[in-house]
Design an enzyme around this catalytic site. Structure first.
Site, PDB file in Angstrom:
ATOM      1  N   ASN A 213       0.851  -1.190   0.000  1.00 29.66           N
ATOM      2  CA  ASN A 213       0.000   0.000   0.000  1.00 29.66           C
ATOM      3  C   ASN A 213       0.889   1.243   0.000  1.00 29.66           C
ATOM      4  O   ASN A 213       2.116   1.143  -0.027  1.00 29.66           O
ATOM      5  CB  ASN A 213      -0.962  -0.023   1.191  1.00 29.66           C
ATOM      6  CG  ASN A 213      -0.219  -0.170   2.507  1.00 29.66           C
ATOM      7  OD1 ASN A 213       0.500   0.714   2.943  1.00 29.66           O
ATOM      8  ND2 ASN A 213      -0.383  -1.331   3.147  1.00 29.66           N
ATOM      9  N   ASP A 282      -4.316  -6.934   4.276  1.00 32.15           N
ATOM     10  CA  ASP A 282      -5.345  -7.823   4.822  1.00 32.15           C
ATOM     11  C   ASP A 282      -5.238  -9.232   4.254  1.00 32.15           C
ATOM     12  O   ASP A 282      -5.695 -10.189   4.863  1.00 32.15           O
ATOM     13  CB  ASP A 282      -6.734  -7.254   4.531  1.00 32.15           C
ATOM     14  CG  ASP A 282      -6.980  -5.939   5.264  1.00 32.15           C
ATOM     15  OD1 ASP A 282      -6.486  -5.808   6.393  1.00 32.15           O
ATOM     16  OD2 ASP A 282      -7.637  -5.053   4.695  1.00 32.15           O
ATOM     17  N   LYS A 292      10.571 -16.166 -10.732  1.00 36.43           N
ATOM     18  CA  LYS A 292       9.741 -15.146 -11.365  1.00 36.43           C
ATOM     19  C   LYS A 292       8.700 -15.784 -12.274  1.00 36.43           C
ATOM     20  O   LYS A 292       9.024 -16.659 -13.080  1.00 36.43           O
ATOM     21  CB  LYS A 292      10.622 -14.193 -12.170  1.00 36.43           C
ATOM     22  CG  LYS A 292       9.852 -13.116 -12.916  1.00 36.43           C
ATOM     23  CD  LYS A 292      10.785 -12.259 -13.747  1.00 36.43           C
ATOM     24  CE  LYS A 292       9.999 -11.276 -14.598  1.00 36.43           C
ATOM     25  NZ  LYS A 292      10.902 -10.480 -15.475  1.00 36.43           N
ATOM     26  N   PRO A 308      -3.611 -12.536   9.468  1.00 38.90           N
ATOM     27  CA  PRO A 308      -4.112 -12.347  10.832  1.00 38.90           C
ATOM     28  C   PRO A 308      -4.473 -10.882  11.067  1.00 38.90           C
ATOM     29  O   PRO A 308      -3.790  -9.979  10.567  1.00 38.90           O
ATOM     30  CB  PRO A 308      -2.931 -12.784  11.711  1.00 38.90           C
ATOM     31  CG  PRO A 308      -1.731 -12.710  10.835  1.00 38.90           C
ATOM     32  CD  PRO A 308      -2.211 -13.015   9.463  1.00 38.90           C
ATOM     33  N   ASP A 309      -5.557 -10.659  11.778  1.00 35.17           N
ATOM     34  CA  ASP A 309      -6.000  -9.301  12.120  1.00 35.17           C
ATOM     35  C   ASP A 309      -5.297  -8.889  13.407  1.00 35.17           C
ATOM     36  O   ASP A 309      -5.702  -9.261  14.513  1.00 35.17           O
ATOM     37  CB  ASP A 309      -7.522  -9.278  12.290  1.00 35.17           C
ATOM     38  CG  ASP A 309      -8.067  -7.863  12.425  1.00 35.17           C
ATOM     39  OD1 ASP A 309      -7.370  -7.014  13.005  1.00 35.17           O
ATOM     40  OD2 ASP A 309      -9.199  -7.623  11.960  1.00 35.17           O
ATOM     41  N   LEU A 311      -4.855  -5.937  15.008  1.00 37.86           N
ATOM     42  CA  LEU A 311      -5.557  -5.071  15.956  1.00 37.86           C
ATOM     43  C   LEU A 311      -6.659  -5.830  16.690  1.00 37.86           C
ATOM     44  O   LEU A 311      -6.832  -5.665  17.900  1.00 37.86           O
ATOM     45  CB  LEU A 311      -6.144  -3.868  15.209  1.00 37.86           C
ATOM     46  CG  LEU A 311      -6.783  -2.782  16.075  1.00 37.86           C
ATOM     47  CD1 LEU A 311      -5.776  -2.202  17.066  1.00 37.86           C
ATOM     48  CD2 LEU A 311      -7.363  -1.671  15.194  1.00 37.86           C
ATOM     49  N   LYS A 340     -15.187   0.212  13.770  1.00 39.08           N
ATOM     50  CA  LYS A 340     -13.891  -0.429  13.958  1.00 39.08           C
ATOM     51  C   LYS A 340     -13.464  -0.381  15.413  1.00 39.08           C
ATOM     52  O   LYS A 340     -12.947  -1.364  15.961  1.00 39.08           O
ATOM     53  CB  LYS A 340     -12.847   0.243  13.068  1.00 39.08           C
ATOM     54  CG  LYS A 340     -11.475  -0.425  13.117  1.00 39.08           C
ATOM     55  CD  LYS A 340     -10.535   0.173  12.081  1.00 39.08           C
ATOM     56  CE  LYS A 340      -9.201  -0.557  12.061  1.00 39.08           C
ATOM     57  NZ  LYS A 340      -8.291  -0.025  11.014  1.00 39.08           N
ATOM     58  N   LYS A 344     -12.860  -3.945  17.265  1.00 38.52           N
ATOM     59  CA  LYS A 344     -11.473  -4.286  17.601  1.00 38.52           C
ATOM     60  C   LYS A 344     -11.160  -4.036  19.077  1.00 38.52           C
ATOM     61  O   LYS A 344     -10.025  -4.242  19.511  1.00 38.52           O
ATOM     62  CB  LYS A 344     -10.511  -3.478  16.721  1.00 38.52           C
ATOM     63  CG  LYS A 344     -10.759  -3.610  15.213  1.00 38.52           C
ATOM     64  CD  LYS A 344     -10.604  -5.042  14.724  1.00 38.52           C
ATOM     65  CE  LYS A 344     -11.005  -5.181  13.268  1.00 38.52           C
ATOM     66  NZ  LYS A 344     -10.061  -4.633  12.313  1.00 38.52           N
TER      67      LYS A 344
END
Length: 401
Positions: A213, A282, A292, A308-309, A311, A340, A344
């Site tokens: 990201n 995520d 390659k 794995p999440d 938070l 959220k 969480k």
């Protein structure tokens, strides 16, 4: 309050330069070590000898006048400064600062320093109101530079209006308030153990391709540096960043979400405050190719599995920790932030709309709203990430106490 502080006083070329003598005297009498840098134009309005006598330090004008071979003057002063104060600041000097120019001793030092910068403008009323000058000042404010607003009155050019340098007493009071605020927050987190995550995790597809990201890590690094300055023992878990590490902060470098997950969980029990500022992937590819992937005429399908999440897991395991999450949204910010925070089990959530100018990934500024289980705590305007970090941690310290 100012005793032992190193203040670099920059004087640029305007008639108001004569007032800098009084300001220099007040700062020195208060115990500050004042080092004056003058532009060549400023030296035409007031003699350097005057400032040297008042400050008891050499006045520097020429960037090539290196009296001490052991140091590079503009870097030495930039590093030693607790505050750089430009008074008066002309329209020209403000423009140089806004555009990153460095063609004399003062502008070069301003570009090299990491110390807080304070600017007291002084110029003709029409110059001060000009859109270019106003835009330059707005740019500097967004970078966290503090302004001492000019006064309104009779100007040397004969006009009456805004643009007159604030009185030395006023500037001195603002400087004192700056250090009072700084000192009052310097021990807010004394004895606390803080873990901050920063950057964007990366998930490899093959040796040359990956998904990630746009996170630069700037927000997390600012939080780690500010927490350390407030007296905390800080661990920074960073992923794929290219930023200079804050001094006094332990850094743990990771690449993937799984690596960050393990690094955070291994240290979680010992922490008092955990701030999840990193932007984690995520999902990750089910298969990571060792060679390659060669291009073919056929389409390619990559299957992803959920990471794995971090938070959510921290919220489930939480015992005594104060847990702060981040939410980068593009719409319905408050709705998603509160959802959220609840899901969480966070104690506080920092949310922002990344589509707003100056508030997205990679910027030096941000515009955030802070929420807890009761709802909105505070909505902050567009500020530097360092200023936002200070507000977040001050509120955290208040809640912990």
């Amino acid at each position: 309050m100012l005793k032992g502080k190193t203040i670099v006083l920059g004087i640029s070329g305007g008639i108001a330069a004569y007032k800098a003598a009084s300001l220099c005297s007040k700062l020195a009498q208060a115990g500050a070590s004042v080092h004056v840098i003058m532009t060549e134009s400023a030296a035409k309005f007031i003699q350097p000898l005057t400032l040297q006598t008042l400050s008891r330090n050499p006045v520097i004008i020429d960037i090539f006048d290196e009296e001490d071979a052991a140091v590079v003057s503009h870097i030495d002063l930039a590093d030693r400064a607790d505050l750089v104060l430009v008074a008066p600041a002309t329209a020209n000097m403000i423009a140089k600062m806004a555009h990153g120019l460095a063609d004399d001793m003062l502008s070069t030092t301003l570009l090299a320093t990491t110390a807080p910068i304070m600017v007291a403008p002084a110029m003709n009323v029409h110059m001060y109101a000009h859109p270019a000058v106003q835009q330059n000042m707005k740019t500097l404010q967004q970078r966290g530079i503090q302004f001492v607003s000019p006064g309104t009155g009779q100007l040397a050019c004969g006009y009456v209006g805004e643009g007159r340098l604030a009185e030395p007493e006023t500037i001195f009071d603002v400087v004192e308030q700056h250090f009072l605020t700084f000192n009052s927050s310097s021990q807010l987190l004394q004895g606390k153990r803080v873990l901050v995550t920063a950057g964007g995790t990366l998930e490899r597809i093959d040796p040359v391709r990956y998904i990630t990201n746009d996170s630069s890590g700037k927000m997390g690094f600012a939080l780690a540096e500010t927490a350390s300055r407030m007296g905390a023992d800080v661990v920074l878990v960073s992923a794929n960043t290219h930023l200079s590490l804050p001094e006094g902060v332990e850094n743990v470098s990771v690449e993937t979400t799984e690596e960050m997950y393990q690094a955070v969980l291994n240290r979680y029990e010992k922490m008092d405050i955990v701030i999840k500022a990193a932007a984690v992937s995520d999902y990750r590819p089910v298969q990571q190719y060792k060679q390659k992937i060669k291009k073919s005429d056929d389409s390619i399908t990559i299957t992803f599995q959920k990471n794995p999440d971090i938070l959510k897991k921290l919220g489930e395991l939480k015992t005594h920790q104060f847990l702060i999450g981040f939410a980068a949204e593009t719409n319905n910010v408050e709705h998603y932030a509160l959802e959220k925070l609840k899901n969480k089990n966070c104690d506080m959530l920092v949310a922002n709309d990344v589509t707003l100018p100056g508030a997205g990934f990679g910027t030096d500024t941000n515009k955030v709203s802070l929420y807890d289980k009761m709802g909105l705590i505070e909505e902050l305007p567009l500020l530097s990430k360092e200023q936002i970090s200070e507000q977040i941690l001050k509120i955290t310290a208040s809640k912990l106490s």
